[in-house]
Design a protein around this motif. Structure first.
Motif, PDB file in Angstrom:
ATOM      1  N   PHE A 346      53.942 -52.820 -74.141  1.00  0.00           N
ATOM      2  CA  PHE A 346      53.594 -54.194 -73.578  1.00  0.00           C
ATOM      3  C   PHE A 346      51.740 -52.930 -72.693  1.00  0.00           C
ATOM      4  N   THR A 347      51.151 -52.214 -74.106  1.00  0.00           N
ATOM      5  CA  THR A 347      50.088 -51.625 -73.362  1.00  0.00           C
ATOM      6  C   THR A 347      48.986 -51.929 -73.569  1.00  0.00           C
ATOM      7  N   THR A 374      59.247 -50.657 -65.457  1.00  0.00           N
ATOM      8  CA  THR A 374      59.462 -49.104 -66.303  1.00  0.00           C
ATOM      9  C   THR A 374      57.940 -48.477 -67.040  1.00  0.00           C
ATOM     10  N   ALA A 375      56.860 -48.582 -66.667  1.00  0.00           N
ATOM     11  CA  ALA A 375      55.850 -48.450 -66.473  1.00  0.00           C
ATOM     12  C   ALA A 375      54.743 -47.054 -66.994  1.00  0.00           C
ATOM     13  N   PRO A 376      55.690 -45.922 -67.543  1.00  0.00           N
ATOM     14  CA  PRO A 376      54.456 -44.761 -67.746  1.00  0.00           C
ATOM     15  C   PRO A 376      52.762 -44.972 -67.180  1.00  0.00           C
ATOM     16  N   ILE A 389      51.781 -48.161 -70.369  1.00  0.00           N
ATOM     17  CA  ILE A 389      53.470 -48.969 -71.329  1.00  0.00           C
ATOM     18  C   ILE A 389      54.303 -49.259 -70.491  1.00  0.00           C
ATOM     19  N   LEU A 390      53.810 -50.802 -70.451  1.00  0.00           N
ATOM     20  CA  LEU A 390      55.071 -51.853 -69.177  1.00  0.00           C
ATOM     21  C   LEU A 390      56.598 -51.638 -70.993  1.00  0.00           C
ATOM     22  N   HIS A 407      50.126 -56.601 -64.853  1.00  0.00           N
ATOM     23  CA  HIS A 407      48.875 -56.061 -65.959  1.00  0.00           C
ATOM     24  C   HIS A 407      47.305 -57.051 -65.642  1.00  0.00           C
ATOM     25  N   ASP A 408      47.413 -58.305 -64.886  1.00  0.00           N
ATOM     26  CA  ASP A 408      46.236 -59.228 -64.490  1.00  0.00           C
ATOM     27  C   ASP A 408      46.093 -58.307 -63.118  1.00  0.00           C
TER      28      ASP A 408
END
Length: 469
Positions: A346-347, A374-376, A389-390, A407-408
């Motif tokens: 989920f970018t 995890t979201a680099p 990048i979720l 994200h929101d």
């Protein structure tokens, strides 16, 4: 679940379109399930939605024939470049005909004296630069993926070189586009400036195929630098790395690329690309110019980095070193996916004023740390643009809800800082509901433009503009 039943040549509107186009295109029109499936998704997590048929034109005139036929029957048209977009831009959510531009790849004209060229929209950036190499020129916009030029125009692409050379918006002089009624329009030109009429070129850049199909692009070119140097530098924390970025930009150092990777992203790149970088927040940099200029730029940034606690600043002008470094950066998305095999990316991206970058990134990292995600984080931070990048499982409702909420909050944070909900990925399906929040009453003007140029809503319907009401 994706649609998979091909439409028969029947009395249905799309069936009539397929029947009308088949005699002209023959084997260049496909209703094969595998071909349709391939053209119903991009690199994003969004659900696949195949078109009813895929057509492979070889000229602007053929694109106009397809669009005129679709317009006569009010059948949707979905332009397809390389399929590398990240917000569901190519999903045929209302069915219709996908126009695959991959057979329109000609470099039609190049003028080294004027630093410009004209290309067909299906040529990719790597194909173009390979053909330009002997001229001593290159097209610098580099979104990472080997995207088509038409796709880059349609999504207003940016990338690693934008801090010095600008985005695709600053590098397009003119377009040939097929409008929703099949009319072929030429916008802009080769002059470096013009005050003649509405700026249709820049209206169509970033329109995501909702106003027409781009078939040719006239581009600015730049001289290949005499010397190119690449550098890396590690930091104990992201704040120090971002401080170095801000000081570099404010000092007027003409850095060509300045990319931030957090420690999670560096770990992923090490594992995926066989690197051995310190697993700390890190800057990847590139300098263009004369040999003396590159050395001076590198020395100045090294001093700024050292003052901010940076360590291990190392630079090289060897092409193989640079290639390895940037190949790893361009593969960051796939490196991130490899952290949790089986999940999708989920970018998302936002862009903020550079002066607010440190605060927004710090708040974002703290927010993610408080979740199970995890979201680099990686970004073209020289112009205030960064990505998360979720890693998600679209079938896990709780996981998706957590990702959507994070994200929101990210987008809200960026808008509150005076930024935008997307710096380069575009709106597509994934960010429609943020347009009103970002643009307010201007959304009505956007809808008016869409209605004027595409009154029957056949051009990539359901993308970018949120439903009215």
């Amino acid at each position: 679940m994706s649609k998979s039943n091909p439409v028969s040549a029947s009395a249905s509107p799309v069936g009539e379109v397929i029947a009308a186009l088949t005699p002209h295109f023959g084997e260049r029109l496909s209703t094969a399930p595998a071909v349709r499936e391939q053209h119903g998704h991009d690199e994003s997590w969004h659900e696949t939605a195949p078109p009813d048929a895929v057509v492979f034109p070889q000229s602007t005139e053929e694109v106009a024939r397809i669009v005129r036929t679709c317009a006569a029957h009010r059948v949707p048209v979905i332009p397809f470049g390389a399929g590398t977009s990240l917000e569901g831009h190519v999903a045929a959510i209302h069915g219709g005909i996908a126009i695959d531009m991959s057979r329109m790849t000609a470099l039609k004209r190049v003028s080294p004296e004027d630093l410009d060229c004209t290309v067909e929209a299906g040529i990719t950036r790597k194909q173009l630069n390979a053909q330009l190499r002997d001229t001593g020129l290159f097209m610098p916009v580099d979104p990472g993926a080997d995207a088509s030029i038409g796709g880059m125009v349609s999504t207003r692409a940016s990338g690693t070189n934008a801090v010095r050379y600008g985005t695709i918006r600053e590098n397009v002089l003119g377009l040939t586009v097929v409008l929703a009624d099949g009319t072929v329009a030429h916008t802009g030109g080769r002059a470096r400036k013009s005050a003649a009429g509405y700026d249709l070129t820049h209206l169509l850049i970033g329109a995501e195929g909702t106003l027409g199909v781009v078939t040719e692009v006239t581009l600015r070119l730049h001289g290949i630098p005499e010397e190119i140097g690449a550098a890396t530098c590690s930091f104990a924390g992201v704040d120090q790395a971002v401080a170095t970025v801000i000081e570099t930009i404010q000092s007027g150092i003409p850095v060509a690329r300045i990319e931030l990777l957090d420690d999670v992203m560096v770990r992923a790149c090490n594992a995926h690309s066989g690197l051995s970088l310190p697993e700390q927040p890190m800057l990847f940099l590139e300098f263009h110019g004369t040999a003396a200029g590159v050395a001076e730029q590198s020395d100045r940034v090294a001093a700024l980095a050292e003052a901010n606690g940076g360590s291990g600043f190392a630079w090289s002008t060897r092409p193989e070193d640079r290639s390895r470094l940037w190949e790893a950066r361009h593969n960051a998305y796939y490196a991130a996916l490899a952290l949790e095999p089986g999940k999708k990316g989920f970018t998302t991206d936002v862009c903020v004023p550079v002066s607010r970058l440190a605060d927004v990134i710090a708040a974002t990292r703290a927010d993610i740390a408080a979740t199970s995600l995890t979201a680099p984080l990686v970004g073209h931070v020289g112009d205030g643009n960064f990505h998360l990048i979720l890693l998600v499982d679209p079938e896990d409702k709780a996981n998706m809800a957590e990702a959507m909420a994070a994200h929101d909050r990210l987008v809200t944070r960026a808008l509150d800082a005076g930024g935008t909900c997307t710096g380069e990925h575009g709106i597509g399906l994934g960010k429609q509901h943020y347009l009103a929040r970002e643009h307010g009453d201007a959304l009505g003007a956007m809808r008016a433009v869409k209605q004027a140029l595409d009154p029957h809503d056949i051009m990539n319907p359901g993308k970018m503009l949120p439903p009215a009401g």
